[in-house]
Design an enzyme around this catalytic site. Sequence first.
Site, PDB file in Angstrom:
ATOM      1  N   LYS A   1      -9.447  46.185  39.143  1.00 55.36           N
ATOM      2  CA  LYS A   1      -9.644  47.634  39.319  1.00 55.36           C
ATOM      3  C   LYS A   1     -11.109  48.027  39.195  1.00 55.36           C
ATOM      4  O   LYS A   1     -11.921  47.294  38.638  1.00 55.36           O
ATOM      5  CB  LYS A   1      -8.758  48.391  38.329  1.00 55.36           C
ATOM      6  CG  LYS A   1      -7.291  48.301  38.765  1.00 55.36           C
ATOM      7  CD  LYS A   1      -6.407  49.317  38.132  1.00 55.36           C
ATOM      8  CE  LYS A   1      -5.010  49.186  38.755  1.00 55.36           C
ATOM      9  NZ  LYS A   1      -3.998  49.896  37.993  1.00 55.36           N
TER      10      LYS A   1
ATOM     11  N   ARG B   1       0.247  42.938  35.148  1.00 55.79           N
ATOM     12  CA  ARG B   1       0.400  42.943  36.613  1.00 55.79           C
ATOM     13  C   ARG B   1      -0.927  42.471  37.192  1.00 55.79           C
ATOM     14  O   ARG B   1      -1.937  43.153  37.034  1.00 55.79           O
ATOM     15  CB  ARG B   1       0.741  44.372  37.068  1.00 55.79           C
ATOM     16  CG  ARG B   1       0.981  44.532  38.547  1.00 55.79           C
ATOM     17  CD  ARG B   1       1.318  46.003  38.862  1.00 55.79           C
ATOM     18  NE  ARG B   1       1.578  46.172  40.274  1.00 55.79           N
ATOM     19  CZ  ARG B   1       0.630  46.393  41.183  1.00 55.79           C
ATOM     20  NH1 ARG B   1      -0.634  46.483  40.836  1.00 55.79           N
ATOM     21  NH2 ARG B   1       0.958  46.523  42.453  1.00 55.79           N
TER      22      ARG B   1
HETATM   23  C1  9MG Z   1       1.226  49.822  42.183  1.00 57.40           C
HETATM   24  N1  9MG Z   1       0.273  49.753  41.092  1.00 57.40           N
HETATM   25  C2  9MG Z   1      -1.080  49.729  41.194  1.00 57.40           C
HETATM   26  N2  9MG Z   1      -1.626  49.691  39.969  1.00 57.40           N
HETATM   27  C3  9MG Z   1      -0.599  49.685  39.083  1.00 57.40           C
HETATM   28  C4  9MG Z   1      -0.507  49.653  37.692  1.00 57.40           C
HETATM   29  O1  9MG Z   1      -1.590  49.666  36.931  1.00 57.40           O
HETATM   30  N3  9MG Z   1       0.701  49.643  37.125  1.00 57.40           N
HETATM   31  C5  9MG Z   1       1.822  49.665  37.886  1.00 57.40           C
HETATM   32  N4  9MG Z   1       3.005  49.671  37.254  1.00 57.40           N
HETATM   33  N5  9MG Z   1       1.804  49.703  39.222  1.00 57.40           N
HETATM   34  C6  9MG Z   1       0.609  49.714  39.799  1.00 57.40           C
END
Ligand code: 9MG
Length: 257
Positions: A203, A237
């Site tokens: 990010k 994630r």
């Molecule tokens: C789809 N998406 C993009 N960034 C995300 C994040 O930080 N958490 C979750 N649950 N989905 C995300």
Amino acid sequence: MGILNVTPDSFSDGGRFVDRERALAHAHQMIADGADIIDVGGESTRPGASPVSVDEEQARVVPLVEALAREGLLVSVDTRKPDVMKAALAAGAGMVNDVRALQAPGAAEAAVAGRAAVCLMHMQGEPRTMQKEPHYADVVTEVRDFLVGRARASEAAGIARERIVIDPGFGFGKTVAHNLALLRGLRVLVETGYPVLAGLSRKSMLGALADRDVNERASASVAAALAAVARGAAIVRVHDVRETVDALKVWQAIETE
Ligand code: 9MG
């Protein structure tokens, strides 16, 4: 949780996995590298991304969900749209990852009917404008209170407590300072008793901190994932599954006496 974006315009891997065979191969690689869940998304949530129709989103995600679920893999569908949730759950997805925390009319009902686990994420504003001027008096408390409210509403709608995961939504209507405060304060979310998912991978916050372009953020992402797990995150994630799993194995060996 390994990220599988089947979108032409995602911020990091946009366009790479639109081809179905490549997408499946990438999912298999992430499983081989140690992912437990594959999160399949057909609409980008980055600021300025083009909206996608229900039909188009379904056409992108459903065949992949079906193919992966048929192999016995745990598949999550990353969508805000109740109709896409329904189609993906009918195709075998076991989880709904909703950046709108099931606030769309019909979303909670779709998750209940599909007996899905859900990830409820916090976002201030909406993707197109959320990074304009995010503002909080106390970001950790406000995000915690929102998520507990959404979790309780989901339980009232019929989703079992043990199927609910909460997520602070790093980068969704948050400055770098807000993201850092949330990461430092992640235990406050963990103390709610709901498992916490952290999504920091590649990010822009990491780009700002490490001064790296989007595809050069693997090391920064691994550091962030470790920091989240050290503070109690149950799921991370990530794009870079292999690197993250290696780092977690080392960290866990050190922490386990
Ligand atoms: C789809 N998406 C993009 N960034 C995300 C994040 O930080 N958490 C979750 N649950 N989905 C995300």
